[in-house]
Design an enzyme around this catalytic site. Structure first.
Site, PDB file in Angstrom:
ATOM      1  NE  ARG A 179      11.384   1.506  -2.864  1.00  0.00           N
ATOM      2  CZ  ARG A 179      12.303   0.714  -2.310  1.00  0.00           C
ATOM      3  NH1 ARG A 179      13.530   1.168  -2.094  1.00  0.00           N
ATOM      4  NH2 ARG A 179      11.992  -0.517  -1.947  1.00  0.00           N
ATOM      5  CE1 TYR A 231       1.481   2.895  -1.240  1.00  0.00           C
ATOM      6  CE2 TYR A 231      -0.249   1.278  -1.418  1.00  0.00           C
ATOM      7  CZ  TYR A 231       0.179   2.568  -1.548  1.00  0.00           C
ATOM      8  OH  TYR A 231      -0.684   3.517  -2.000  1.00  0.00           O
ATOM      9  CD  GLU A 232       6.680   0.484  -5.120  1.00  0.00           C
ATOM     10  OE1 GLU A 232       7.917   0.427  -5.157  1.00  0.00           O
ATOM     11  OE2 GLU A 232       5.936  -0.103  -5.922  1.00  0.00           O
ATOM     12  N   GLY A 233       8.199  -0.772  -0.061  1.00  0.00           N
ATOM     13  CA  GLY A 233       9.288  -0.771   0.920  1.00  0.00           C
ATOM     14  C   GLY A 233       8.912   0.098   2.102  1.00  0.00           C
ATOM     15  CD  GLN A 236      11.791   3.383   0.734  1.00  0.00           C
ATOM     16  OE1 GLN A 236      12.648   3.875   0.011  1.00  0.00           O
ATOM     17  NE2 GLN A 236      11.006   2.390   0.350  1.00  0.00           N
TER      18      GLN A 236
END
Lengths: 596, 596
Positions: A295, A439-441, A446
């Site tokens: 992240r 992406y990646e959450g 977050q």
């Protein structure tokens, strides 16, 4: 034409001045990474990125990837650039020397990542995803799998992917349907469909190692029934070379807004052979252990876009002649003044600059904590660093990518109509940067991670580990006459952050919707305060250098002016954020679904 | 798949409820435009936009325009859709009945424009530019030119363009080089190159009428030496049909981030025959007279994008199942809850909604002032309306397009990864919306117009004409128990606007850079207060309707909730803007050019 020159001076500032801790011992394993060595690595990376990656950025965007007879072709020049990247040892930077890695610290790796993202984000995703796969395997796989796969991934002859998302589930992985059936020989057969798989297929490496989330037959429902499997595109032959083709194919490429040179694949797994990584049903845990670093890397993508946008905008603002300075012609010898004389153009440039340098400073701090967490001999130090990186990960990911997209859009705006057309490459930065907010959450996720997990964790211990040193620094800075004018607004902003935190702790405890409703505003407030703190610290270093009679007066004066710009012009947003947070969920949750 | 349903209920709210003035006479020429007639027009427009334009939006983006043998081809379906648009009389809406126009008021025209922009911005630019050309000709050309060209433009068989920008000058038109040489027959020969010409060539109409800024041989330097010329693609034959080909050609099409179905042309004028429009050297004046309406139209493009993004996002938020509500499952019958249950998703939806409805209300108010300015029998009323529209034009243009782009990006975010790929069409809204922040004067130029021209004009008369009625309304609203909770924060925000105005008046007078340095923040502050004022007024109407026992409770309750959302969650940004403005130009102007 896109232009880029690696901001090496500012990178050295972050690495050697801002976060330096002169009295301390080097971390174990990093004894040889002296400042000179670090600088040499950064210079080499800058050279590679500028000479090899930048020239392929616009052409890669224009050409995109193609799916031909079941094989993905990357754009012209990508295979050769990747071969050079691999030959230069860049795939091995952050990996364990036990597997052929260079074992470089995250403080350096993330700066190199920034350069890659500035010059060719699409390219960067291929080795980026590989490194994610490397970590999952290194952290959780059996020794046999490690020995078979890691050296190949580290030296870049093989690459890796992370196969999480399915068409009906992205954020909510508990819904995923891909199945894994155990075989008598200890392997598994994987069947299912994945989407949005970056680097899912391509022609850069001789093999691709997929890390796939799937369910075992006896798996509990939801996220506690998900296991992680290693599924190579080609099954390794006894001699370790790629052997028989495995049952995984790229069924389609996605057509996207940006990062078009990055192959985003739909992958079909059809009785594909795989091996379990880690324990059954504990796949999500294996994912999460690598998430802080991943992240942070996505956050760095935002910074990379911002830096590219800044440099493009500055170049144009210097050369484009249009109008006269409001205060009178600055270049009467020319038909018009360069637009950099206009305050509103400077507002745009200074905004991006303040974002970038602040983010680089904050990112450097978090990267340092990742190194401490992994290498420090003292468990208490390691725990403190782990707390800090866990807390800051969602902030950095969401804040940097939000600001990076905004910065790219501002950079485009400096060009006016010339920014909207393709020729200067500014619009590509906007399109490419947009994905990193997702992406990646997603950035909303977050914010929920920050508010719902990180704040309450260990009864607020993570937060105290951040608040206490910040408070101590700011209190001392307020006593410093030269620093106080900058420290005072940051100190007030920090007070707003404390109030907002208390508000959420109180309201969110009773009603999780109250926390959810203010999470995004809180993350932004948190991020602005963290950047403000970085700027006061940077200003302190700059003032000291100037007081010492540094020969680099321009660099440090610019640092001070940019600190002032951030604190005077951007940081005041915290007032509005605090007010919004205090208003709570009421207006947000008032509408019935049918009323939207 | 892009979806759209015209927000007719909210349009009627703006038209008949929010800005209604029941006691007053209809404006001269608008006696027949009763509410029923207006509603029928809006319904027909909604039908056309949804059935004919929306289906071509994504396909037009994918296909783009092509330059083939010197002729521009619009995407598949565009010629047929344009023919239907023309046949439906939509090209004639806002034009003078003397030339075959329908003479509809701007209050209706702008709502129709919003629908066109929501469903197919690229398409809308073709008739949009024609209407700009119509106004320039109607306002400034000779009777002979008007008679020859206006009926054709009004009935849509011919279209028009505005040819201003050259490669080296956009904002600074004083630098332009295109030359016009007078001929013995009273015509001129035009030579030069123009870029970024929307609808510069296409296959929708049988002729294209270019309005071209150029210099006469004796022209003074700078903007006071620019004249306006009418240059048709085909010279009209004696019978009025298109005759000989004129010396204007499309030399290239621009490749752009968005609005790809709109032909953005490089045009070469090579001894092209043209006629002067208006007086020599007074071309800029002819441009400026049409600018209020044009800039409002560009602002409406932002609103159009925002509305499309809202509807797309709501549809997805209702159908996408992912996770469970923080407060417990809302749809235990399903595998997961629809994401509209999540507060952070609602934050995104409510933000776009609050922008859109606020902008529609404010845009409707400004449109009304354009009608009053043109038609009211009382010169004092006309002047007041002219003052108001002059003041609000830069605010509406910049604010609506900034918010529209932000809204489009938020809409994409609601879709997560599915927003970044092309399939749902959300990313197209972002790419298309981006241009409106640039053309018709960049948003930075709008801010300078507001601060540098509109504020000081007539010793502040424009501003007083806005401030006084707002202040009077808010003071009364504060006395109204039901309205006061909403009116109070707006009243405070209005106070911040007054402070900021006084600050600029004082500082900017001495140093124009001080005004320039805060112009963009000031415009945003101004715009937020104007939207806040709209929201209190809307809330007042909604409260009255609810008190009267309206059967449309949901509509008015939603209006109240959205007012509250805007005022609680977005309006607080004014505090930060005021602080930023007060800090002045210092940090912004500190860096030498070389230090960037």
């Amino acid at each position: 034409m896109q232009t880029y020159k690696a901001p090496l001076r500012d990178m050295r500032f972050v690495l050697h001045e801002l976060h330096a801790d002169p009295g301390s011992e080097p971390l174990p394993g990093l004894e040889e990474i002296t400042p000179d060595v670090a600088d040499a690595i950064l210079e080499e990376a800058a050279k590679f990125c500028t000479e090899r990656l930048l020239p392929l950025n616009a052409s890669g965007d224009a050409e995109g990837c193609r799916l031909e007879n079941g094989v993905v072709r990357t754009p012209k020049g990508f295979p050769e650039a990747y071969a050079a990247f691999r030959a230069g040892g860049w795939t091995a930077m952050g990996s364990d020397p036990a597997y052929g890695g260079q074992g470089l610290p995250e403080t350096i790796n993330k700066l190199v990542e920034e350069m890659i993202c500035s010059t060719n984000l699409s390219f960067g995703l291929y080795p980026g995803l590989s490194h994610g796969a490397y970590k999952a395997i290194a952290g959780h796989a059996s020794e046999a799998l490690k020995a078979a796969y890691l050296p190949k991934i580290v030296d870049g002859t093989w690459s890796g992917t992370m196969c999480l998302t399915e068409a009906h589930c992205g954020t909510d992985l508990g819904l995923l349907r891909t199945r894994a059936v155990p075989q008598d020989d200890g392997s598994y057969r994987i069947t299912g469909s994945k989407i949005f798989i970056s680097a899912g297929d391509h022609d850069l490496t001789e093999n691709i190692v997929h890390l796939v989330l799937a369910r075992l037959p006896d798996a509990p429902k939801g996220v506690k029934g998900i296991s992680l499997f290693l599924v190579p595109k080609f099954l390794p032959a006894p001699d370790g070379t790629p052997g028989a083709r495995n049952g995984v194919t790229c069924s389609a490429l996605e057509h996207k807004m940006g990062i078009k040179a990055s192959a985003t694949c739909q992958l079909s797994f059809d009785d594909a052979v795989g091996w379990l990584v880690g324990e059954p049903h504990k796949g999500m845990r294996a994912m999460f252990t690598m998430m802080n670093s991943e992240r942070l890397s996505v956050g760095i993508q935002g910074l990379g876009a911002g830096e590219a946008a800044y440099q493009g905008a500055v170049a144009y603002a210097r050369e484009r002649l249009q109008g006269r300075a409001l205060s009178g012609a600055k270049r009467p010898d020319l038909a018009a003044d360069p637009i950099i004389v206009h305050p509103d153009v400077r507002r745009m440039l200074m905004t991006i600059r303040a974002y970038n340098e602040g983010a680089r400073a904050l990112g450097g701090w978090v990267a340092r904590s990742l190194d401490v967490m992994e290498r420090h001999p003292d468990p208490a130090e390691r725990r403190r660093a782990e707390d800090f990186s866990a807390l800051m990960t969602p902030v950095v990911k969401a804040l940097f990518t939000d600001l990076g997209f905004e910065a790219a859009s501002i950079g485009l705006q400096v060009y006016g109509g010339h920014g909207f057309i393709r020729d200067h490459g500014m619009e590509q930065y906007v399109r490419d940067a947009r994905i990193s907010m997702i992406y990646e959450g997603t950035n909303g996720v977050q914010a929920l991670d920050l508010v719902g997990r990180k704040l309450p964790a260990h009864a607020g211990r993570l937060l105290r580990g951040f608040f206490h040193p910040v408070l101590a620094f700011l209190d001392a800075a307020l006593e410093d006459d030269a620093l106080a004018p900058l420290a005072l607004p940051v100190s007030k902003a920090f007070g707003a952050l404390q109030l907002a935190t208390a508000h959420i702790a109180q309201r969110g405890l009773k009603d999780p919707d109250e926390a959810g409703a203010v999470a995004t505003d809180y993350l932004r407030l948190f991020g602005l305060v963290a950047l403000g703190f970085m700027w006061v610290r940077a200003a302190k270093v700059a003032q000291a250098a100037l007081a010492d009679g540094t020969p680099e007066r321009d660099f440090y004066e610019a640092k001070l002016a940019t600190a002032r710009f951030f604190i005077e012009r951007i940081l005041p947003q915290v007032a509005g954020l605090l007010a919004a947070i205090k208003s709570g969920k009421g207006a947000m949750m008032a509408l019935d679904e049918a009323m939207f």
